[in-house]
Design a protein around this motif. Structure first.
Motif, mmCIF file in Angstrom:
data_model
loop_
_atom_site.group_PDB
_atom_site.id
_atom_site.type_symbol
_atom_site.label_atom_id
_atom_site.label_comp_id
_atom_site.label_asym_id
_atom_site.label_seq_id
_atom_site.Cartn_x
_atom_site.Cartn_y
_atom_site.Cartn_z
ATOM 1 N N ASP A 1 0.836 -1.213 0.000
ATOM 2 C CA ASP A 1 0.000 0.000 0.000
ATOM 3 C C ASP A 1 0.868 1.259 0.000
ATOM 4 O O ASP A 1 0.572 2.243 -0.677
ATOM 5 C CB ASP A 1 -0.915 0.034 1.237
ATOM 6 N N ASP B 1 -6.214 0.462 6.153
ATOM 7 C CA ASP B 1 -6.687 1.701 6.799
ATOM 8 C C ASP B 1 -5.819 2.914 6.475
ATOM 9 O O ASP B 1 -6.343 3.989 6.190
ATOM 10 C CB ASP B 1 -6.676 1.534 8.326
ATOM 11 N N THR C 1 -6.556 4.004 2.905
ATOM 12 C CA THR C 1 -7.901 4.546 2.660
ATOM 13 C C THR C 1 -8.133 5.849 3.442
ATOM 14 O O THR C 1 -8.882 6.704 2.993
ATOM 15 C CB THR C 1 -9.005 3.521 2.988
ATOM 16 N N GLU C 2 -7.454 5.987 4.596
ATOM 17 C CA GLU C 2 -7.595 7.251 5.325
ATOM 18 C C GLU C 2 -6.851 8.375 4.614
ATOM 19 O O GLU C 2 -7.350 9.494 4.498
ATOM 20 C CB GLU C 2 -7.125 7.099 6.773
ATOM 21 N N HIS D 1 -8.938 9.342 1.619
ATOM 22 C CA HIS D 1 -10.355 9.349 1.963
ATOM 23 C C HIS D 1 -11.140 10.298 1.045
ATOM 24 O O HIS D 1 -10.733 11.443 0.827
ATOM 25 C CB HIS D 1 -10.508 9.793 3.427
ATOM 26 N N THR E 1 -10.890 8.113 -3.306
ATOM 27 C CA THR E 1 -10.824 6.787 -3.931
ATOM 28 C C THR E 1 -12.229 6.256 -4.120
ATOM 29 O O THR E 1 -13.011 6.180 -3.157
ATOM 30 C CB THR E 1 -10.017 5.816 -3.034
ATOM 31 N N VAL F 1 -14.243 4.367 -1.294
ATOM 32 C CA VAL F 1 -13.557 3.180 -0.781
ATOM 33 C C VAL F 1 -13.101 3.406 0.652
ATOM 34 O O VAL F 1 -12.485 4.434 0.968
ATOM 35 C CB VAL F 1 -12.344 2.845 -1.683
ATOM 36 N N ILE F 2 -13.447 2.427 1.503
ATOM 37 C CA ILE F 2 -12.882 2.380 2.859
ATOM 38 C C ILE F 2 -12.223 1.000 2.998
ATOM 39 O O ILE F 2 -12.304 0.185 2.069
ATOM 40 C CB ILE F 2 -13.963 2.611 3.957
ATOM 41 N N SER F 3 -11.598 0.739 4.151
ATOM 42 C CA SER F 3 -10.842 -0.521 4.252
ATOM 43 C C SER F 3 -11.757 -1.740 4.396
ATOM 44 O O SER F 3 -11.312 -2.869 4.237
ATOM 45 C CB SER F 3 -9.842 -0.448 5.411
ATOM 46 N N GLY G 1 -18.004 1.408 1.649
ATOM 47 C CA GLY G 1 -17.953 2.880 1.742
ATOM 48 C C GLY G 1 -19.243 3.528 1.252
ATOM 49 O O GLY G 1 -20.088 2.874 0.615
#
Ligand code: GRF
Length: 200
Positions: A81, A107, A110-111, A114, A117, A152-154, A159
């Motif tokens: 990542d 995380d 994606t954070e 935020h 994505t 997109v979140i983890s 999301g």
């Protein structure tokens, strides 16, 4: 439009990087949309988690930069990542579009990205997260199926939903026929959502 106005227009376009793992048909729908001079985004590059993804060749044929980010070449997912982020920063990504990208991003990633994505998923989320969505919709006797673009979140396919298109399930449908009709809608929905996001 004079050449100054044209270059200004190009300057204002948001830089988009597309992440893929496979055939890349949604990627191609974004590339084609971005070829229009008034589209508010340009495709800055394509990154694949699989060095053999068919989509890589399509991207190269369109003159788009490509890179590989293959999980097994890194000690762990976090390192993969991090490397992904390095390439995205180098390419000055402002929006990241997942298009059949078969890895759950962590995380930290994606954070950091935020609300920048987005992903396209072949179901009417929150129904049918994950794989085999078409068969699952048929097995459940649903009347409609469809596709969703979401942030997109983890957590997988969880999301916030941005926009969806419904597709009727016909009595004779099997997973393949349904997938084909949903895919046609995916190719319309994804560029439409990207255009709205990039214009903000
Ligand atoms: C699409 O059905 C997309 O919704 C899902 O994965 C598939 C990718 O297909 N996330 P393609 O590589 O875009 O053709």
């Amino acid at each position: 439009m004079n050449s100054n106005a044209t270059s200004q227009n190009t300057k204002n376009k948001k830089n988009v990087v597309i992440l893929i793992s496979g055939r890349g048909s949604n990627m191609l729908s974004l590339i084609k949309a971005a070829e229009h001079k008034d589209f508010p985004a340009k495709i800055a590059g394509v990154i694949s988690s699989d060095p053999d993804a068919a989509g890589l060749k399509i991207a190269k044929n369109h003159g788009i930069k490509t890179a590989i980010n293959e999980l097994k070449t890194y000690p762990d997912k976090t390192s993969a990542d991090r490397e992904l982020t390095k390439v995205l920063q180098k390419w000055q990504a402002q929006i990241i579009c997942l298009a059949g990208f078969m890895r759950i991003l962590g995380d930290d990633f994606t954070e950091q990205w935020h609300k920048k994505t987005i992903n396209i998923h072949p179901s009417l989320l929150p129904k049918y997260k994950g794989l085999n969505t078409h068969q699952r919709a048929i097995d459940a006797n649903d009347k409609t199926h469809g596709c969703t673009v979401h942030f997109v979140i983890s957590e997988l396919d969880a999301g916030a939903i941005i926009e969806q298109t419904e597709v009727e399930i016909l009595p004779d449908d099997d997973a393949q026929s349904l997938a084909q009709r949903v895919l046609i809608e995916e190719h319309i929905l994804y560029p439409k959502v990207l255009a709205k996001l990039a214009a903000k």
